[in-house]
Design a protein around this motif. Structure first.
Motif, short mmCIF file in Angstrom:
data_model
loop_
_atom_site.label_atom_id
_atom_site.label_comp_id
_atom_site.label_asym_id
_atom_site.label_seq_id
_atom_site.Cartn_x
_atom_site.Cartn_y
_atom_site.Cartn_z
N GLY A 58 0.84 -1.12 -0.21
CA GLY A 58 0.10 -0.04 -0.01
C GLY A 58 0.97 1.28 0.03
N ASN A 59 0.29 2.23 0.56
CA ASN A 59 0.94 3.76 0.22
C ASN A 59 2.20 3.57 1.22
N ILE A 118 -4.83 -2.41 -2.80
CA ILE A 118 -4.63 -2.27 -1.46
C ILE A 118 -5.34 -1.21 -0.62
N GLU A 119 -5.47 -0.07 -1.45
CA GLU A 119 -6.09 1.05 -0.93
C GLU A 119 -7.70 0.89 -0.96
N SER A 120 -8.22 0.25 -2.11
CA SER A 120 -9.47 0.12 -2.19
C SER A 120 -10.14 -0.91 -1.23
N ARG A 121 -9.36 -1.58 -0.38
CA ARG A 121 -9.82 -2.55 0.66
C ARG A 121 -10.00 -1.99 2.13
N ARG A 122 -9.97 -0.67 2.06
CA ARG A 122 -9.87 0.24 3.22
C ARG A 122 -11.17 0.87 3.52
N LEU A 182 -11.02 5.85 -0.84
CA LEU A 182 -10.98 7.11 -1.64
C LEU A 182 -9.86 7.77 -1.13
N HIS A 183 -9.65 8.16 0.26
CA HIS A 183 -8.71 9.14 0.75
C HIS A 183 -7.24 8.30 0.47
N TYR A 184 -7.19 7.01 0.47
CA TYR A 184 -5.83 6.65 0.46
C TYR A 184 -5.48 6.24 -1.23
N ASN A 185 -6.60 5.83 -1.99
CA ASN A 185 -6.40 6.20 -3.46
C ASN A 185 -5.62 7.46 -3.81
N VAL A 190 -13.25 -6.32 -4.22
CA VAL A 190 -11.79 -6.83 -3.64
C VAL A 190 -11.73 -7.29 -2.19
N GLY A 191 -12.87 -6.85 -1.34
CA GLY A 191 -13.09 -7.29 -0.16
C GLY A 191 -12.43 -6.32 0.85
#
Length: 421
Positions: A206-207, A252-256, A261-264, A320-321
């Motif tokens: 991830g980030n 990975i960020e889309s699993r949060r 969106l914040h982490y994308n 993606v879960g």
């Protein structure tokens, strides 16, 4: 029978011999401009000299700021895990971001021909870099090897220090270069744990992994370490592939969950910094299918679209879960909550400075229009953990419009106060 054996033996040896070049040289990237990150010193100085009243660009200060700087690490302020460890980066930036301002003053004095003053500032900056290295300040913060916060927060905060050093390296003695570069190398080594998913889980992909790897890449360029340079590129490419999704968002960020969106958006600063500096070394990955299915333009497009329509992220999240530990880690302000039935997205004010290097590299006018029309511009807020990776203090001189060769004027206001000096 011996002849037949000999035939197959020779054939096998010949095959291995022919294979050796591809094994040795596949994905072998070269550092063509050692020491150069973000922009060459002469180019930066020339561009500053062309603005009206270049002296007004920097806040001219005396040399007193660094005389009282505290290089002792008070570890009682930082737990080895949890939210407190994230404040390590705030502390580093608060102490050392003024190096950018002082370096700017050095350039202005050189432009104006005031060599005495430029030499004073140059000496001061070199001395603070040596004191920083000798004190091991950057290496003394606590680290939990099961949590990537230390790698993440120290990596993005040190980029401005590394940049200033790279710009002044030609003036520094060889033995002093060894001392300063050992500090950067030791920090990169200390943070290598972040590249092992066995220890830190999904954070590697991830980030946090991208930010830590960005510092590793930049350091390898500055110290001209080809092996680490290639290791950093291969890690970046592997991580991009692991983040493939149907939409083009980062897996990975889309699993949060609420924070997807914040982490994308947050991850883009690290990615643009990496791609920008690879471009300088003639490693151009902009048009490659970085995830295997989407190139950079497509990735940026879907993220901008998701700001206007967060259901794009919600749908990807469901595909993606969920990573439960990565949820609800970005904000709790009611103003940031967007509801869609039973689904919630938190959209906090994040830096959009990443669009500067992106547009300078891509010249993608369709995405530029989408960006201008989106709320990203209106909600611009300087974020030290994002913009440190882009040296946004000098952004108007680094990231130019490829058509006009001028500053990419998108943000209505980016003041020095935004930079939180």
């Amino acid at each position: 029978q011996k002849k037949l054996y000999y035939f197959f033996f020779v054939k096998k040896i010949l095959f291995i011999f022919l294979l050796i070049p591809s094994l040795c040289f596949a994905n072998e990237y070269k550092i063509l401009k050692p020491g150069i990150i973000f922009i060459e010193k002469d180019i930066l100085q020339e561009r500053i000299s062309l603005v009206n009243n270049p002296s007004n660009f920097c806040k001219i200060k005396g040399l007193s700021y660094f005389e009282e700087i505290d290089l002792k690490t008070n570890n009682s302020q930082f737990s080895s895990k949890g939210k407190k460890s994230a404040h390590i980066g705030d502390t580093i930036r608060e102490k050392f971001n003024p190096l950018l301002e002082q370096y700017c003053n050095f350039l202005i004095y050189e432009i104006n021909g005031n060599i005495n003053e430029s030499n004073k500032i140059k000496k001061e900056i070199i001395n603070i870099l040596l004191e920083l290295a000798d004190s091991k300040y950057l290496l003394n913060f606590p680290k939990d090897s099961r949590d990537t916060d230390h790698a993440y927060t120290t990596s993005f905060s040190v980029v401005p220090i590394l940049f200033v050093y790279s710009q002044l390296k030609e003036y520094i003695k060889m033995n002093e270069i060894e001392t300063i570069e050992r500090m950067f190398k030791d920090l990169v080594k200390k943070n290598e744990y972040a590249f092992s998913s066995n220890h830190v889980g999904e954070s590697t992909y991830g980030n946090h992994g991208f930010y830590a790897n960005n510092l590793r890449l930049l350091t390898s360029i500055v110290i001209n370490d080809s092996k680490t340079f290639n290791k950093s590129i291969n890690f970046f490419l592997k991580n991009m592939k692991l983040n493939k999704t149907q939409s083009g968002l980062f897996k990975i960020e889309s699993r949060r969950g609420e924070c997807s969106l914040h982490y994308n958006l947050h991850i883009l600063s690290a990615i643009m910094s990496t791609l920008w500096n690879l471009n300088i070394q003639s490693v151009n990955l902009i048009n490659d299918k970085l995830t295997g299915t989407h190139n950079l333009n497509e990735i940026v497009e879907v993220i901008i679209d998701s700001v206007a329509d967060p259901t794009i992220v919600i749908k990807e999240n469901k595909r993606v879960g969920y990573n439960q530990s990565g949820r609800k880690t970005c904000s709790s302000s009611p103003d940031d909550i967007i509801k869609f039935g039973n689904d919630v997205i938190w959209l906090t004010n994040l830096s959009s400075m990443w669009f500067g290097p992106y547009y300078s590299m891509s010249n993608n006018k369709e995405n530029k229009k989408k960006f201008i029309d989106s709320s990203l511009l209106q909600n611009y807020l300087y974020k030290g953990d994002d913009d440190s990776n882009l040296i946004s203090y000098f952004q108007k001189f680094i990231y130019l419009d490829t058509d006009t060769k001028e500053e990419i004027k998108l943000h209505k206001k980016v003041s020095f106060d935004d930079l939180e000096f």
